[in-house]
Design a protein around this motif. Structure first.
Motif, PDB file in Angstrom:
ATOM      1  N   LEU A  60      -9.419   3.102  -7.021  1.00  0.00           N
ATOM      2  CA  LEU A  60      -8.154   3.068  -6.271  1.00  0.00           C
ATOM      3  C   LEU A  60      -7.064   2.394  -7.102  1.00  0.00           C
ATOM      4  O   LEU A  60      -5.907   2.823  -7.105  1.00  0.00           O
ATOM      5  N   THR A  63      -5.850   4.816  -9.626  1.00  0.00           N
ATOM      6  CA  THR A  63      -5.040   5.870  -9.014  1.00  0.00           C
ATOM      7  C   THR A  63      -3.630   5.379  -8.713  1.00  0.00           C
ATOM      8  O   THR A  63      -2.658   6.124  -8.866  1.00  0.00           O
ATOM      9  N   VAL A  67       1.848   5.027 -10.019  1.00  0.00           N
ATOM     10  CA  VAL A  67       2.880   5.009  -8.982  1.00  0.00           C
ATOM     11  C   VAL A  67       3.612   3.676  -8.951  1.00  0.00           C
ATOM     12  O   VAL A  67       4.803   3.613  -8.665  1.00  0.00           O
ATOM     13  N   SER A  71       7.525   3.815  -8.956  1.00  0.00           N
ATOM     14  CA  SER A  71       8.276   3.356  -7.787  1.00  0.00           C
ATOM     15  C   SER A  71       9.394   2.401  -8.159  1.00  0.00           C
ATOM     16  O   SER A  71      10.313   2.180  -7.384  1.00  0.00           O
ATOM     17  N   LEU A 134      -4.533  -2.117  -3.076  1.00  0.00           N
ATOM     18  CA  LEU A 134      -5.289  -0.980  -3.613  1.00  0.00           C
ATOM     19  C   LEU A 134      -5.298   0.201  -2.648  1.00  0.00           C
ATOM     20  O   LEU A 134      -5.531   1.333  -3.050  1.00  0.00           O
ATOM     21  N   GLY A 135      -5.106  -0.053  -1.391  1.00  0.00           N
ATOM     22  CA  GLY A 135      -5.138   1.022  -0.407  1.00  0.00           C
ATOM     23  C   GLY A 135      -4.205   0.697   0.742  1.00  0.00           C
ATOM     24  O   GLY A 135      -4.194  -0.438   1.222  1.00  0.00           O
ATOM     25  N   ASP A 136      -3.367   1.679   1.147  1.00  0.00           N
ATOM     26  CA  ASP A 136      -2.415   1.377   2.223  1.00  0.00           C
ATOM     27  C   ASP A 136      -2.296   2.505   3.241  1.00  0.00           C
ATOM     28  O   ASP A 136      -1.204   2.915   3.599  1.00  0.00           O
ATOM     29  N   PRO A 137      -3.404   3.026   3.731  1.00  0.00           N
ATOM     30  CA  PRO A 137      -3.274   4.092   4.710  1.00  0.00           C
ATOM     31  C   PRO A 137      -2.802   3.543   6.054  1.00  0.00           C
ATOM     32  O   PRO A 137      -3.409   2.616   6.577  1.00  0.00           O
TER      33      PRO A 137
ATOM     34  N   ALA B  13      -9.643   9.222  -3.281  1.00  0.00           N
ATOM     35  CA  ALA B  13      -8.896   8.172  -3.977  1.00  0.00           C
ATOM     36  C   ALA B  13      -7.397   8.324  -3.736  1.00  0.00           C
ATOM     37  O   ALA B  13      -6.702   7.357  -3.428  1.00  0.00           O
ATOM     38  N   PHE B  14      -6.892   9.557  -3.843  1.00  0.00           N
ATOM     39  CA  PHE B  14      -5.458   9.784  -3.649  1.00  0.00           C
ATOM     40  C   PHE B  14      -5.055   9.555  -2.188  1.00  0.00           C
ATOM     41  O   PHE B  14      -3.946   9.133  -1.894  1.00  0.00           O
ATOM     42  N   ALA B  16      -6.448   7.361  -0.123  1.00  0.00           N
ATOM     43  CA  ALA B  16      -6.493   5.946   0.264  1.00  0.00           C
ATOM     44  C   ALA B  16      -5.572   5.063  -0.574  1.00  0.00           C
ATOM     45  O   ALA B  16      -5.101   4.035  -0.098  1.00  0.00           O
ATOM     46  N   ALA B  17      -5.299   5.458  -1.812  1.00  0.00           N
ATOM     47  CA  ALA B  17      -4.525   4.588  -2.707  1.00  0.00           C
ATOM     48  C   ALA B  17      -3.060   4.515  -2.262  1.00  0.00           C
ATOM     49  O   ALA B  17      -2.556   5.430  -1.617  1.00  0.00           O
ATOM     50  N   PRO B  18      -2.392   3.397  -2.581  1.00  0.00           N
ATOM     51  CA  PRO B  18      -0.987   3.252  -2.186  1.00  0.00           C
ATOM     52  C   PRO B  18      -0.084   4.095  -3.082  1.00  0.00           C
ATOM     53  O   PRO B  18       0.290   3.666  -4.157  1.00  0.00           O
ATOM     54  N   LEU B  19       0.278   5.284  -2.635  1.00  0.00           N
ATOM     55  CA  LEU B  19       1.051   6.207  -3.475  1.00  0.00           C
ATOM     56  C   LEU B  19       2.446   6.452  -2.916  1.00  0.00           C
ATOM     57  O   LEU B  19       3.112   7.387  -3.322  1.00  0.00           O
ATOM     58  N   ARG B  20       2.836   5.623  -1.943  1.00  0.00           N
ATOM     59  CA  ARG B  20       4.156   5.832  -1.357  1.00  0.00           C
ATOM     60  C   ARG B  20       5.215   5.293  -2.299  1.00  0.00           C
ATOM     61  O   ARG B  20       5.210   4.116  -2.647  1.00  0.00           O
ATOM     62  N   ILE B  21       6.117   6.163  -2.723  1.00  0.00           N
ATOM     63  CA  ILE B  21       7.154   5.731  -3.672  1.00  0.00           C
ATOM     64  C   ILE B  21       8.324   5.105  -2.922  1.00  0.00           C
ATOM     65  O   ILE B  21       8.863   4.092  -3.300  1.00  0.00           O
ATOM     66  N   ASN B  23      10.071   3.861   0.981  1.00  0.00           N
ATOM     67  CA  ASN B  23       9.705   3.461   2.336  1.00  0.00           C
ATOM     68  C   ASN B  23       9.916   4.624   3.291  1.00  0.00           C
ATOM     69  O   ASN B  23      10.700   5.522   3.028  1.00  0.00           O
ATOM     70  N   ASP B  26       4.444   7.870   6.233  1.00  0.00           N
ATOM     71  CA  ASP B  26       3.450   8.246   5.238  1.00  0.00           C
ATOM     72  C   ASP B  26       3.210   9.749   5.325  1.00  0.00           C
ATOM     73  O   ASP B  26       2.698  10.239   6.313  1.00  0.00           O
TER      74      ASP B  26
END
Lengths: 318, 158
Positions: A60, A63, A67, A71, A134-137, B13-14, B16-21, B23, B26
Motif C-alpha cells: 500500500l 502504491t 500520488v 498531490s 497507507l489506506g484511506d477508504p 492495493a489501488f 485501499a491505498a490513499p490515491l485521492r489527489i 479533496n 472518493d
C-alpha cells in the motif's frame, strides 16, 4: 473447486463449480459477519486483521508513494500567484509565534517549579510518532485510516492520532508495522470533549457526516458558536486538551463540531502514545488498608477517613 | 494465471491505498469487483468461489470493514451472474457491460444490508452509490486494458 474435468470444456465455457462448496463459503461469510461486528469483535479475528494489514502495508505504501508527489503539484502551481502575499503573511505570523513560544517556555518552567513544590507527577511531555497514511477508504460502514506505524514503534490501542491541525481519531487496531485509526466521524467514535472557554462537557459522537455532533450536553451548557472544543480526558484514555474543532449549530439547532483536522488532508499523522490514568482502587488485600468494614464505611462516605488512608493518587491529570 | 493474481492484488492495493489527489468525494470504483468480474468472464476457471471469497475478505480487512460483508456481496453477485451462463458467458462487450451493471445492482444492496446488520444501524447509501456509479462508468476503460492484451484478444468480441 471445479466439478471435474469432464464438465470443463476446452474453451472454458459452461465451467461449473461445486455448489456445496459455494454454499459453505456463503455460510462462512455470514458467520464472520456475526463474529466481527464492532460491538463483539473476536480477539482472534482482530489479530488476523492486524496480521493481514501488516503484510499489505509495504504494498500500500508503494502504491501511494507516487500520488503523494503528484498531490503536491496542484497546490504548488495554484499558489505561485499568491506566493509573495502569503510569504509576507507568514513572516508576520512567525513574529507573533515567537512571542507565544517564549510565553510557552516561561509557563513550562513555572509549571515544573509548581509541580516540584506540590510533588505532583504529571505526565511527561509526550513523544509523538510520525506516520504516513497507507489506506484511506471512506466506506459506508467504517471511516478509518491505515497508518504505517505499529507496536514496534510504540503505538498502542486507544492512542490519539492528530494531523497538523488537530485530532483525527484514535487507534483501534495495532499490528507490528501498521495500525488502524478510527476517525472522529465514524459511527462508532465516542470521545469525551469540553469547551475550552467554559469547560462545558459533552461527548463527541460520529455519525458519518463531516461534522460530528455533541451529545450528552447539560441542559444549560455554556456553549457558544465558535467555542474551541478540546478533549476533556474524562475517559482516562485520552489526554486532556488535544485540539478537536469549533462548536457550531446545525440547521436543526443541534451542536456539532467543525473539525480542525479537516483543514489539511490526513496524509501524514502523529500518534501520541498515552498511558491511561489508572482508576482509584481500594485493594482489600493490601496490608496498608484498614479493615474491610472500614473500607465499606469509606466507600459509603458516611465516616471519617481512616488514619491510614492510602496516599492520594498522583500521576493523573492535574 | 499470473496475470489474474497480479491483477487482483493490484486492484486491492489501488482500492485501499490513499490515491485521492484533491479533496472531495472518493471516486474510486470497486476495482476488486471489476477485476473479479472481468477475469470470471474471460477465464472463469481462474476465479473459483474460494478466490472470490478471499478477495472479498481482503477487501474487508484493507478497508477496515466488518469481515465477511464484501465477501458475501461478491460471492452472491458473481454466483448469480454465473448461474445465468450455463453455456458459457457471453463476450460481446455490450451484454458484458449490462451483466456487470446487474452484478453491481446485486452486490451493492447485499453489501449495504450485511454492513447495516453488522454495525447495528442503517449505513449511509451515498458512498456505495458513488462507488457503484464510478464502477459502472469506468468499467469500459478497465475492460479495454484487458482487450489490449494479446493473450486475451478475442475477449469481449474484440
Amino acid at each position: 473447486m471445479a466439478v471435474g474435468r469432464s464438465s470443463r470444456r476446452n474453451d472454458e465455457s459452461g465451467i461449473r463449480f461445486s455448489r456445496t462448496f459455494t454454499v459453505a463459503l456463503f455460510l462462512v461469510a455470514i458467520v464472520l459477519i456475526a463474529f466481527d461486528r464492532p460491538q463483539a469483535r473476536s480477539p482472534a479475528l482482530a489479530s488476523l486483521r492486524a496480521g493481514i494489514t501488516d503484510l499489505s502495508a509495504p504494498l500500500l505504501d508503494l502504491t501511494a508513494a507516487p500520488v503523494r508527489g503528484i498531490s503536491n503539484i496542484g497546490p504548488y502551481w495554484r499558489n505561485q500567484a499568491s506566493l509573495a502575499e502569503e510569504n509576507a503573511e507568514l513572516r508576520q505570523r512567525l513574529n507573533e509565534t515567537r512571542y507565544w513560544r517564549d510565553l510557552a517556555l516561561q509557563l513550562r518552567d513555572q509549571r515544573e517549579i509548581y509541580e516540584q513544590a506540590l510533588n505532583v507527577d504529571s505526565p511527561a511531555t509526550q513523544n509523538r510518532i510520525g506516520a504516513w497514511t497507507l489506506g484511506d477508504p471512506d466506506g459506508p460502514f467504517v471511516q478509518s485510516r491505515l497508518i504505517g506505524a505499529g507496536t514496534r514503534r510504540g503505538v498502542d490501542s486507544g492512542d490519539p492520532v492528530l494531523n497538523v491541525y488537530g485530532l483525527i481519531g484514535r487507534v483501534v487496531e495495532t499490528g507490528s508495522v501498521s495500525s488502524r485509526v478510527l476517525l472522529l466521524t465514524d459511527l462508532n467514535s465516542r470521545i469525551p470533549v469540553m469547551a475550552d472557554r467554559s469547560n462545558a462537557r459533552a461527548v463527541l459522537v460520529g455519525d458519518n457526516s463531516e461534522y460530528p455532533r455533541l451529545d450528552f450536553l447539560t441542559r444549560n451548557a455554556d456553549l457558544e458558536d465558535g467555542d474551541r472544543i478540546v478533549t476533556s480526558g474524562d475517559d482516562g484514555i485520552m489526554p486532556r486538551g488535544l485540539p478537536v474543532g469549533q462548536a457550531q449549530r446545525d440547521r436543526q439547532g443541534r451542536w456539532r463540531v467543525r473539525l480542525y483536522a479537516d483543514r489539511a488532508p490526513v496524509d501524514f499523522v502523529w500518534v501520541f502514545p498515552f498511558e491511561p490514568v489508572p482508576l482509584p482502587m481500594l485493594d482489600p488485600d493490601s496490608e496498608d488498608q484498614p479493615a474491610s468494614d472500614e473500607n465499606i464505611a469509606l466507600e459509603a462516605g458516611d465516616g471519617q477517613l481512616a488514619a491510614d488512608t492510602p496516599e492520594p493518587l498522583t500521576g493523573g491529570e492535574p | 494465471m499470473v496475470w489474474a493474481v497480479l491483477g487482483l492484488i493490484l486492484s486491492l492495493a489501488f482500492y485501499a491505498a490513499p490515491l485521492r489527489i484533491a479533496n472531495g468525494p472518493d471516486l474510486m470504483p470497486m476495482l476488486p469487483l471489476m477485476t473479479l468480474f472481468i477475469w470470471s468472464t474471460v477465464r472463469p476457471r481462474f476465479i473459483p468461489p474460494i478466490v472470490i471469497f478471499i478477495i472479498g475478505i481482503l477487501n474487508d480487512v484493507l478497508t477496515g470493514g466488518v469481515l465477511g460483508v464484501w465477501a458475501l456481496a461478491y460471492l452472491m453477485s458473481l454466483t448469480i451472474a454465473r448461474s445465468r451462463d450455463e453455456d458459457g458467458p457471453t463476450r460481446e462487450f455490450g451484454p458484458v457491460w449490462i451483466r456487470f451493471l446487474v452484478v453491481l445492482a446485486i452486490a451493492i444492496p447485499v453489501a449495504w444490508a450485511a454492513g447495516s446488520l453488522a454495525i447495528g444501524q442503517l449505513a449511509p447509501v451515498r458512498p456505495l452509490l458513488i462507488e457503484g456509479m464510478a464502477s459502472a462508468l469506468m468499467f469500459p476503460l478497465l475492460a479495454l486494458l484487458f482487450v489490449r492484451r494479446r493473450s486475451l484478444r478475442g475477449s469481449f468480441g474484440a
